[in-house]
Structure formats: structure tokens, C-alpha cells
Write a protein that holds these residues in place. Structure first.
Motif, PDB file in Angstrom:
ATOM      1  N   GLU A   1       1.199   8.862  -6.355  1.00 43.82           N
ATOM      2  CA  GLU A   1       1.439  10.290  -6.120  1.00 43.82           C
ATOM      3  C   GLU A   1       2.442  10.843  -7.137  1.00 43.82           C
ATOM      4  OE1 GLU A   1       2.639  10.180  -2.058  1.00 43.82           O
ATOM      5  OE2 GLU A   1       0.587   9.855  -1.315  1.00 43.82           O
TER       6      GLU A   1
ATOM      7  N   HIS B   1      -6.256   6.159  -5.154  1.00 43.41           N
ATOM      8  CA  HIS B   1      -5.377   6.509  -4.035  1.00 43.41           C
ATOM      9  C   HIS B   1      -6.130   6.462  -2.712  1.00 43.41           C
ATOM     10  CE1 HIS B   1      -2.963   9.062  -1.340  1.00 43.41           C
ATOM     11  NE2 HIS B   1      -1.927   8.731  -2.085  1.00 43.41           N
TER      12      HIS B   1
ATOM     13  N   ARG C   1       0.956   3.673  -3.168  1.00 45.16           N
ATOM     14  CA  ARG C   1       0.488   5.029  -2.875  1.00 45.16           C
ATOM     15  C   ARG C   1       1.531   6.054  -3.320  1.00 45.16           C
ATOM     16  NH1 ARG C   1      -0.490   6.477   3.359  1.00 45.16           N
ATOM     17  NH2 ARG C   1       1.783   6.273   3.249  1.00 45.16           N
ATOM     18  N   HIS C   2       2.793   5.770  -3.034  1.00 48.09           N
ATOM     19  CA  HIS C   2       3.887   6.666  -3.439  1.00 48.09           C
ATOM     20  C   HIS C   2       3.984   6.745  -4.959  1.00 48.09           C
ATOM     21  CE1 HIS C   2       8.152   7.390  -4.562  1.00 48.09           C
ATOM     22  NE2 HIS C   2       8.061   8.320  -3.639  1.00 48.09           N
TER      23      HIS C   2
ATOM     24  N   ALA D   1      -6.360   2.977  -1.542  1.00 48.11           N
ATOM     25  CA  ALA D   1      -5.065   2.425  -1.119  1.00 48.11           C
ATOM     26  C   ALA D   1      -4.617   3.013   0.217  1.00 48.11           C
ATOM     27  CB  ALA D   1      -4.005   2.703  -2.185  1.00 48.11           C
ATOM     28  N   ASP D   2      -5.208   4.138   0.604  1.00 50.13           N
ATOM     29  CA  ASP D   2      -4.765   4.893   1.772  1.00 50.13           C
ATOM     30  C   ASP D   2      -5.394   4.371   3.067  1.00 50.13           C
ATOM     31  OD1 ASP D   2      -3.343   6.887   3.054  1.00 50.13           O
ATOM     32  OD2 ASP D   2      -4.872   8.428   2.708  1.00 50.13           O
TER      33      ASP D   2
ATOM     34  N   ARG E   1       0.835  -1.207   0.000  1.00 54.64           N
ATOM     35  CA  ARG E   1       0.000   0.000   0.000  1.00 54.64           C
ATOM     36  C   ARG E   1       0.876   1.266   0.000  1.00 54.64           C
ATOM     37  NH1 ARG E   1      -5.472  -0.283   1.071  1.00 54.64           N
ATOM     38  NH2 ARG E   1      -6.284  -2.382   1.471  1.00 54.64           N
TER      39      ARG E   1
ATOM     40  N   GLU F   1      -6.857   9.566  -8.313  1.00 52.26           N
ATOM     41  CA  GLU F   1      -7.190  10.114  -6.991  1.00 52.26           C
ATOM     42  C   GLU F   1      -8.168   9.203  -6.260  1.00 52.26           C
ATOM     43  OE1 GLU F   1      -6.605  14.876  -8.072  1.00 52.26           O
ATOM     44  OE2 GLU F   1      -8.595  13.946  -8.166  1.00 52.26           O
TER      45      GLU F   1
ATOM     46  N   PHE G   1      -1.134   7.396   6.741  1.00 49.02           N
ATOM     47  CA  PHE G   1      -2.398   6.826   6.288  1.00 49.02           C
ATOM     48  C   PHE G   1      -3.571   7.626   6.844  1.00 49.02           C
ATOM     49  CE2 PHE G   1       0.227   3.035   5.594  1.00 49.02           C
ATOM     50  CZ  PHE G   1      -0.266   2.593   4.363  1.00 49.02           C
TER      51      PHE G   1
END
Length: 244
Positions: free
Chosen positions: A126, A187, A122-123, A190-191, A118, A184, A218
Motif C-alpha cells: 500500500e 495485494h 500488504r502494508h 495477499a489480502d 500478510r 494491486e 482482511f
């Protein structure tokens, strides 16, 4: 060669063909930064709740920081028979001794890999999001500069109406805007922080999951441990977004 943390009941080494088949380090070594970052947050939390002493937590964190620097300096050769999680744990135990084994208290490799992936994805999202915004800005600038640049518009592979060159550029901008909103949305799913799920049914240790989630950036913690260790929807969703 690192000593395996498993396999104590076996009298012979694993056949190389089997080790090669099971080996994941060629690709999951990409998770090293996130694995170590998550482990440092976990150790810090275990120290705060008293499962580890403050000294033990500090030893573990210092050892992990040293391993991170050594990996980034190219000084570490990973054991192909182990995944990235076990490689890091073995390196830590070799560096600081038995206290390194206490890092695994209150967690499983199941929730460990879930949080690593995750954070990694996530990185990456971004980073891609930033690139898409740059592309969108470039398309808008080019469209403005070419608002009066005339070109033929096509339909059914034939020339049709005259249009400005800026017009198809802004069509691509609309497509990129949809890509951005999909990313978005992805994301947000995933967050979610799964640490604390354990192997599947949580743990009896009084973990401070919110503390770890905050340290790792998170927005939420998972609400169900079974879903926490099994959810890979966000990965499939990202693959679909990338394909589109």
C-alpha cells in the motif's frame, strides 16, 4: 535473559553456534507491530466466544499494548534465541503472568507467522502503491510542461525522429501504470486471513474468523487450512513485481 518456553528436557544451554544459525530475530523483529496487532485481535475474539473470560482478554490486550509501546520506545532487547512471536509471548507472560500463555489458544505459530507476513507485506504494498501514484502524477505534469520541448528520439542507439521530451516521460508513465496494476493484483492475493488454520488442520475451538478478519482489515478468510499455513505465493509474486 528471557526464559525459553521450550527446551525443558535439556540439561544444558544450546550451543551459541546453533543459536546463531537458527536465529531469525535480526529480520523478523520487523513484524513486531503486526504480530502484536494480530494477537490483540485474536485475544479479543477469544473473549467474545467465551474461551477466555472478558477480564483475561482485557489483561492480555493491555499487556500487549504496553509491550508495543515499550518496543517503540526502544526499551526492549529481543532474545536472539527466539523469533519475534516467542519474544512477544515471553514478554507478555513475564508482564501479566500465566494468563499470558492463554493467548496461544486456538492458534499455532504456523498461522500466526502467516498472518503477520500478510499484514506486513500488504502494508508495504500500500505504501509503494501510493509512491507509484505520486510518481505517475509527477511524470504526467512534467510531460504536459514539456509537450513542445524538442529532443531527438533514438533507435538502435542512433538518433532517429524528433520527439517532444514529454513523449518518453509518458512512456515511463505507461510502465508505472503496469507496475501499479501488478501491485494491486498482488495485494488482492495477499489480502486473505489465515488465522484459524492452526498448525495445519484447524482447531476444535469455535473461532470467529470473520470477526478477526474484519478487525485486521482482511477482505477474505482462507478456505483451506493447509493452504492457509503454506501459501507464500504472494511473497514470490511481490518479489517478481519488485524486480520488474
Amino acid at each position: 535473559m528471557m526464559k525459553k518456553l521450550w527446551g525443558g528436557r535439556f540439561s544444558k544451554d544450546t550451543d551459541k553456534l546453533v543459536e546463531d544459525f537458527h536465529s531469525s530475530i535480526s529480520f523478523d523483529q520487523k513484524l513486531y507491530y503486526w504480530d502484536i496487532t494480530g494477537s490483540m485481535a485474536h485475544a479479543r475474539m477469544l473473549g467474545k466466544i467465551g474461551v477466555l473470560t472478558i477480564d483475561e482478554a482485557e489483561q492480555i490486550i493491555k499487556g500487549l499494548e504496553e509491550i508495543l509501546h515499550e518496543i517503540e520506545a526502544g526499551k526492549v532487547t529481543f532474545d536472539p534465541a527466539e523469533d519475534i512471536h516467542m519474544n512477544v509471548e515471553i514478554l507478555l507472560t513475564e508482564k501479566i503472568g500465566a494468563v499470558g500463555k492463554k493467548l496461544h489458544t486456538g492458534r499455532s505459530r504456523n498461522d500466526q507467522v502467516a498472518v503477520d507476513v500478510r499484514m506486513y507485506l500488504r502494508h508495504e504494498m500500500e505504501h509503494i502503491h501510493g509512491q507509484l501514484l505520486d510518481l505517475l502524477e509527477t511524470l504526467a505534469d512534467l510531460a504536459e510542461k514539456n509537450a513542445k520541448t524538442i529532443m531527438p528520439g533514438y533507435t538502435h542507439l542512433q538518433r532517429a525522429q524528433p520527439i517532444s521530451f514529454g513523449h518518453p516521460l509518458l512512456a515511463f508513465a505507461e510502465m508505472i501504470k503496469r507496475d501499479i496494476t501488478r501491485l494491486e493484483d498482488n495485494h488482492a492475493r495477499a489480502d486473505v486471513m489465515p488465522l484459524g488454520s492452526g498448525a495445519l488442520a484447524g482447531t476444535t475451538f469455535p473461532l470467529d474468523r470473520e470477526m478477526v478478519a474484519k478487525e485486521l482489515g482482511f477482505s477474505h478468510v482462507c478456505l483451506n487450512s493447509l493452504d492457509g499455513v503454506s501459501d507464500r505465493d504472494f511473497i514470490v509474486e511481490f518479489m517478481a513485481d519488485a524486480s520488474i
